[in-house]
Design a protein around this motif. Sequence first.
Motif, mmCIF file in Angstrom:
data_model
loop_
_atom_site.group_PDB
_atom_site.id
_atom_site.type_symbol
_atom_site.label_atom_id
_atom_site.label_comp_id
_atom_site.label_asym_id
_atom_site.label_seq_id
_atom_site.Cartn_x
_atom_site.Cartn_y
_atom_site.Cartn_z
ATOM 1 N N ALA A 23 0.920 -1.093 -0.034
ATOM 2 C CA ALA A 23 -0.054 0.076 -0.058
ATOM 3 C C ALA A 23 1.121 1.205 0.054
ATOM 4 O O ALA A 23 0.569 2.182 -0.768
ATOM 5 N N GLN A 24 1.976 1.151 0.683
ATOM 6 C CA GLN A 24 2.868 2.313 0.845
ATOM 7 C C GLN A 24 3.526 2.616 -0.597
ATOM 8 O O GLN A 24 3.579 3.588 -1.034
ATOM 9 N N TYR A 25 4.000 1.367 -1.190
ATOM 10 C CA TYR A 25 4.762 1.517 -2.504
ATOM 11 C C TYR A 25 3.710 2.062 -3.287
ATOM 12 O O TYR A 25 4.127 3.061 -4.217
ATOM 13 N N GLU A 26 2.414 1.579 -3.402
ATOM 14 C CA GLU A 26 1.497 2.289 -4.470
ATOM 15 C C GLU A 26 1.347 3.726 -4.407
ATOM 16 O O GLU A 26 1.409 4.348 -5.399
ATOM 17 N N SER A 27 1.841 4.159 -3.278
ATOM 18 C CA SER A 27 1.263 5.689 -3.015
ATOM 19 C C SER A 27 2.413 6.468 -3.293
ATOM 20 O O SER A 27 2.263 7.759 -3.683
ATOM 21 N N ILE A 28 3.497 5.969 -3.661
ATOM 22 C CA ILE A 28 4.758 6.578 -4.221
ATOM 23 C C ILE A 28 5.527 6.073 -5.222
ATOM 24 O O ILE A 28 6.587 6.418 -5.762
ATOM 25 N N ARG A 29 4.854 5.131 -5.929
ATOM 26 C CA ARG A 29 5.512 4.304 -7.143
ATOM 27 C C ARG A 29 6.295 5.129 -8.022
ATOM 28 O O ARG A 29 7.762 4.897 -8.238
ATOM 29 N N TYR A 361 0.395 0.504 10.791
ATOM 30 C CA TYR A 361 1.042 1.207 9.808
ATOM 31 C C TYR A 361 0.274 2.283 9.302
ATOM 32 O O TYR A 361 -0.862 2.443 9.342
ATOM 33 N N PRO A 362 0.897 3.326 8.690
ATOM 34 C CA PRO A 362 0.227 4.605 8.330
ATOM 35 C C PRO A 362 -1.083 4.592 7.325
ATOM 36 O O PRO A 362 -1.880 5.190 7.503
ATOM 37 N N GLU A 363 -1.025 3.457 6.410
ATOM 38 C CA GLU A 363 -2.181 3.307 5.625
ATOM 39 C C GLU A 363 -3.226 2.521 6.195
ATOM 40 O O GLU A 363 -4.424 2.704 5.556
ATOM 41 N N LEU A 364 -3.092 2.387 7.360
ATOM 42 C CA LEU A 364 -4.347 1.413 8.121
ATOM 43 C C LEU A 364 -5.311 2.419 8.061
ATOM 44 O O LEU A 364 -5.443 3.637 8.419
ATOM 45 N N THR A 365 -6.751 1.929 8.066
ATOM 46 C CA THR A 365 -8.023 2.768 7.907
ATOM 47 C C THR A 365 -8.666 2.574 9.278
ATOM 48 O O THR A 365 -8.394 1.588 10.003
ATOM 49 N N ALA A 366 -9.354 3.638 9.597
ATOM 50 C CA ALA A 366 -10.249 3.470 10.835
ATOM 51 C C ALA A 366 -11.052 2.263 10.762
ATOM 52 O O ALA A 366 -11.267 1.476 11.744
#
Length: 382
Positions: A23-29, A361-366
Amino acid sequence: MLGWLRRTRAGESMKVPLLDLKAQYESIRPEVEQAIQRVIGSQAFTLGPEVEALEKALAAYCQCRYAIGVSSGTDALLCSLMALEIGPGDEVIVPTFTFFATAGVVARLGAKPVFVDIEADTYNIDPAGVESAVTERTKAIIPVHLFGQCADMDAVLAIAQSRSIHVIEDAAQAIGAEYKGRRAGGMGRLGCLSFYPTKNLGGFGDGGMIVTNDADLAARCRSLRMHGFRADEPYYHDWVGGCFRLDALQAAVLRVKFDHLEAWTQARQRNARRYDELLAPLPVAGPVVRPGNRMVYNLYVVRVPERDRVRAAVTAAGIGTNIYYPLSLHLQPCFAHLGHKPGEFPVAERATQEVLALPVYPELTAAQQQHVVKVLTEAVSE
Ligand SMILES: *Cc1c(COP(=O)(O)O)cnc(C)c1O
């Protein structure tokens, strides 16, 4: 009826990993791929301008004058001890509840790791234990800023300063953490960072960094990471160093990620606050953040009654968790020759039975967090 069934099934099948690097990689690919292409185009793969740029950024971020990129967090610790000429006959005080590397590097240099218990609320090294572990052989103390919260540095530094003992901060889990306004890594003589993929600033493989305000130690670490080369005369060696270089590809990836680090840290903190609230009614104890500390939540660790049973149930429901750490270092088979016994460090030993790290992790949702807590609630009350 069908809608209800479908919702239930979807809820039941929701999987939450402990960490979601994809998820993190997709946000900065695009940024990352561009940086990697830049290095490939240069065909310059170790140290060089990418590493120097990262060192400059991280020195400033850690409020330090110097930063030396190295091959891992472990090698940052090893190189720091080598720079301080720690070896046979020397003792180094470390917490018994930490990742193995903190003590492993001490033993690898022929010095003796002297274990100390932790504080029950922060899991960090207990200054009272440090005080009573000091001998005339003590050369250094390695406080670990465990899970992303700084150890009680005033107390540790006071003990060290009164006896000319070096302090090396193990800040592998704590990049950006603060203690009374001071950044992790910048308070001791040397600070060690890790870029292992699961750390808050994680590379695409191994990497690490040493930060310091001491010009001589910085120069020595710089030399030691390259077999002890003289700065101005390669192939002349005043010291025996190692191959502790940081790769340019790692540095290029880390430079991209560094620009997002503050936002990711804040997202971790937001997620931690959410858990703090959601978990309040449960018989689990969440992290305790001491006044004056900025915690960066590399890990969100709770104490859970019947931890192993609860973890099995939570795992079966598709929630990723882990145990940091299942066995204190003083009881590890490789340190049996030091003669430690179960019960010697009861706070750490109890922690090994009770701790459980939840996804933060940062991308975790509520919604994911609510699901984690729902599953945990059911498991705890079974
Ligand atoms: C990760 C870690 C290290 C070692 O870092 P590597 O980059 O994996 O070698 C050292 N100490 C602590 C507390 C860590 O969490």
